[in-house]
Design an enzyme around this catalytic site. Structure first.
Site: not given
Lengths: 611, 95
Positions: A217, A460, A484, A531
């Protein structure tokens, strides 16, 4: 979520020399709501209910105890209703009011109320004891829930139980959370929804809490109120006193107790950066990423891994999702997600974004992280082991389920398919065969799906870079996964403190690898995106633009800064910088050169990390 | 009177992307307490009382889950319809 480099400064311990042993005590917690707060501690002291009286009742005491419990529950309910009343219409936290209803319902719930009464009667335990037993039982039931968000709801049972316990033990509701001095940073063991809802926004600067995580919360409300918050600070309550100065960094999770003047000054600067970042910069999110001379134009997208990040991404100006990580659907649970469950998730993402702007990456983890019934022995080197596409090709059922869900979801708005860790043409062709099988099966079953989903690979693995020209002929797009790629190419384990100093996005080898990928893509006429994290830092952008990348996908928070940067430079400048960078032979040289150029060219901006 | 004793069953799918979470569970328990009939939800063989917020939270129905709604008693038709609306509403916040 990671933050852009602008706010990702060195560890506070590096920053200032402590004047004495008591100053600049650093604690590290979890940053759950971004921003920096510098203020005075308000320690919310709550007498602990961890130790409660336990005794066996005499038979004649049972009725009285039942009544005492019932009365405590009524009082708790009255307290909660009182808080509800205080939150009038137009209160900024109107949206979160429902949680008080949840707590009131919990008080009345059979399992809770009746359950406790049953124990008082059958075991003759006093009310505090019986109540604690019930809370443990219910919490244990929550522990078996796999979904993190749903499991976290166990905290609500704790809050409610604790409220009743405090009443039973005669603790008054001490210290009004409603009347706080200005510049307060609340330090507490935990904050219940009733607490957070009563907070006056004008006096509170932030929260430093011992309990809770991203879905607690405190975190939810802090983000709603746009106040910094750090949780997971073990025993901080015992280390602070009301009135002391404290700095909290809700982006990195760092907390500094008793900072000295130099540290305070530094953090005020960072605070400025953060504020400018959010106020001035957000306007750039709404603009297209076009260079100042109009010659270069890039699609700016966001990398996300949870559905509730979509709004944040679009808010910050993402033109779509360049990388939707699907692992969260598979992690932390004993079974595998069904096709329906995956379909709903993918459909939601695709539907929430403009058409043709979502790239979904297939499962990218090792067998060790998912459903324990896959029966795979532990690997010595999981990073280079059976994971991602290798796992998927080995477990066709798993892979096809995911693919079916993606193709069906694509019917609702078009998306691209991204496959991780491809290292050779055979893998690529096998993947495409399976895709064809899936399309046939869906067609035969009369299922609605998009047969034209474009297929690309996450570049990658260095071997994929070496044969990028061959791969480009058989795919629809590339997305460069530098995180990577750099690790594999430079042979570094990024989390290994001894060697991660070698990790550098501006290593000449990295630049050449990217160039090779970009050229291969251009030769086959396919779009090349990035990305990896590298795309989110302005210092890398001139080269990425210079090499011809057409799409950059990054952490949502980085988007406005990146767009601003792109709009500030010209393609001519980018190409010139790229040529110069490729003449240099060391990462440090390249980085120094680019940073100097940027700082000189844009002295008023914070494109480079100042620390 | 006789037909009200008959069990009314309906299958619904959880559409909301947070699953059967606190907000929905609260609204459902509150709403169901106003009905005289007996209402339960079943997921994978586990049956909970729809009037119990704790029961609903513990059901932990993730998105895409199919739930069986069972109701028995005088106003069962309306109860079932209301549950269907609550579960299949993708954006309960909008209401």
């Amino acid at each position: 979520m990671r933050t852009p480099k602008q706010i990702d400064r060195k560890r506070p311990a590096d920053l200032a020399q402590p004047l004495d042993n008591d100053a600049n005590k650093v604690m590290k917690g979890l940053g759950v709501s971004g921003g920096i707060a510098i203020g005075q501690v308000i320690a919310l002291e709550r007498l602990s209910t961890e130790i409660y009286p336990q005794r066996i009742l005499k038979p004649e005491e049972v009725t009285g105890e039942l009544r005492r419990f019932e009365s405590a529950v009524r009082d708790a309910e009255a307290q909660l209703k009182q808080v509800k009343k205080m939150i009038g219409p137009g209160h900024p936290l109107q949206n979160h009011l429902y949680i008080l209803d949840t707590h009131i319902l919990l008080l009345e719930d059979r399992m809770f109320f009746q359950g406790t009464q049953d124990i008082i009667v059958s075991e003759r335990q006093n009310a505090e004891w019986a109540l604690s037993t019930i809370i443990s039982t219910i919490s244990a039931a929550f522990d078996t829930i796999e979904d993190e968000y749903l499991r976290e709801r166990a905290r609500d049972v704790h809050f409610v139980g604790e409220r009743v316990l405090r009443i039973l033990m005669g603790y008054s509701e001490k210290g009004s959370i409603r009347q706080l001095p200005p510049n307060s940073v609340i330090v507490a063991h935990d904050l219940s929804p009733a607490d957070t809802l009563q907070i006056q926004k004008d006096s509170v600067l932030g929260f430093a809490i011992e309990m809770g995580g991203r879905t607690s919360h405190t975190a939810i409300i802090a983000r709603s109120m746009k106040l910094p918050a750090v949780t997971g600070l073990e025993n901080i309550s015992r280390q602070v006193q009301t009135g002391e100065t404290i700095i909290i960094d809700g982006s990195t999770g760092a907390v500094i107790l008793n900072p000295d003047p130099e540290t305070i000054f530094r953090f005020r600067q960072h605070q400025e950066v953060y504020r400018n970042y959010h106020q001035g910069l957000m306007t750039f999110g709404r603009l297209p990423a076009v260079t100042s001379d109009g010659a270069g134009s890039v699609r700016i997208m966001a990398n996300i891994e949870l559905m509730d990040e979509i709004d944040l991404a679009l808010d910050h100006g993402a033109e779509g999702i360049g990388l939707f990580r699907t692992e969260y659907l598979f992690l932390g649970r004993r079974d595998l997600p069904s096709e329906e469950e995956q379909y709903e998730a993918y459909k939601h993402v695709v539907g929430a974004c403009p058409p043709n702007s979502v790239t979904i990456r297939t499962l990218d983890v090792g067998a060790d992280k998912i459903a324990s019934n896959l029966n795979i022995e532990a690997e010595a080197n999981p990073a280079m082991g059976l994971r991602a596409i290798r796992l998927c090709l080995g477990r066709k059922d798993l892979f096809k389920t995911q693919l079916r869900a993606i193709f069906r979801a694509a019917a609702h708005g078009c998306c691209r398919l991204l496959v991780p860790m491809i290292s050779c043409m055979t893998e690529l062709r096998n993947t495409k065969e399976i895709i064809e099988e899936v399309k046939e099966e869906l067609a035969k079953a009369g299922q609605e799906f998009d047969p034209d989903v474009r297929f690309g690979i996450l570049v990658e693995v260095p071997s994929a870079v070496a044969i990028a020209d061959l791969i480009a002929r058989e795919t629809d797009f590339f997305s460069i996964g530098t995180n990577d790629l750099i690790q594999y190419a430079l042979a570094i384990d990024r989390v290994n403190e001894h060697v991660n100093y070698l990790y550098d996005t501006l290593h000449p080898a990295v630049l050449r690898l990217i160039r090779q990928i970009a050229n291969a893509g251009q030769a086959s006429g396919i779009p090349v995106a990035m990305c990896g994290e590298m795309a989110g830092y302005p210092v890398n952008i001139p080269i990425l633009l210079g090499l011809g990348l057409g799409e950059l996908s990054m952490n949502a928070l980085s988007i406005p800064m990146v767009k601003k940067f792109i709009r500030s430079v010209s393609m001519e400048e980018c190409e010139e910088l790229t040529t110069r960078a490729f003449e240099m032979s060391a990462a440090q040289e390249i980085r120094g050169f680019l940073e100097d150029w940027i700082q000189e060219r844009f002295p008023q901006d914070y494109f480079i990390d100042q620390s | 009177m006789g037909e009200e004793l008959e069990l009314l069953e309906l299958t619904v799918k959880v559409v909301n992307n947070l699953g059967l979470h606190a907000r929905v569970a609260t609204r459902m328990a509150q709403a169901m307490q106003n009905y005289a009939c007996k209402v339960t939800l079943v997921k994978d063989g586990v049956e909970v009382n729809a009037k119990s917020v704790l029961g609903l939270l513990l059901l932990a129905a993730a998105p895409g889950t199919e739930l069986l709604v069972k109701a028995q008693g005088p106003d069962r038709q309306k109860a079932v319809e209301e549950i269907k609306r609550l579960i299949e509403d993708e954006n309960p916040e909008a209401n």
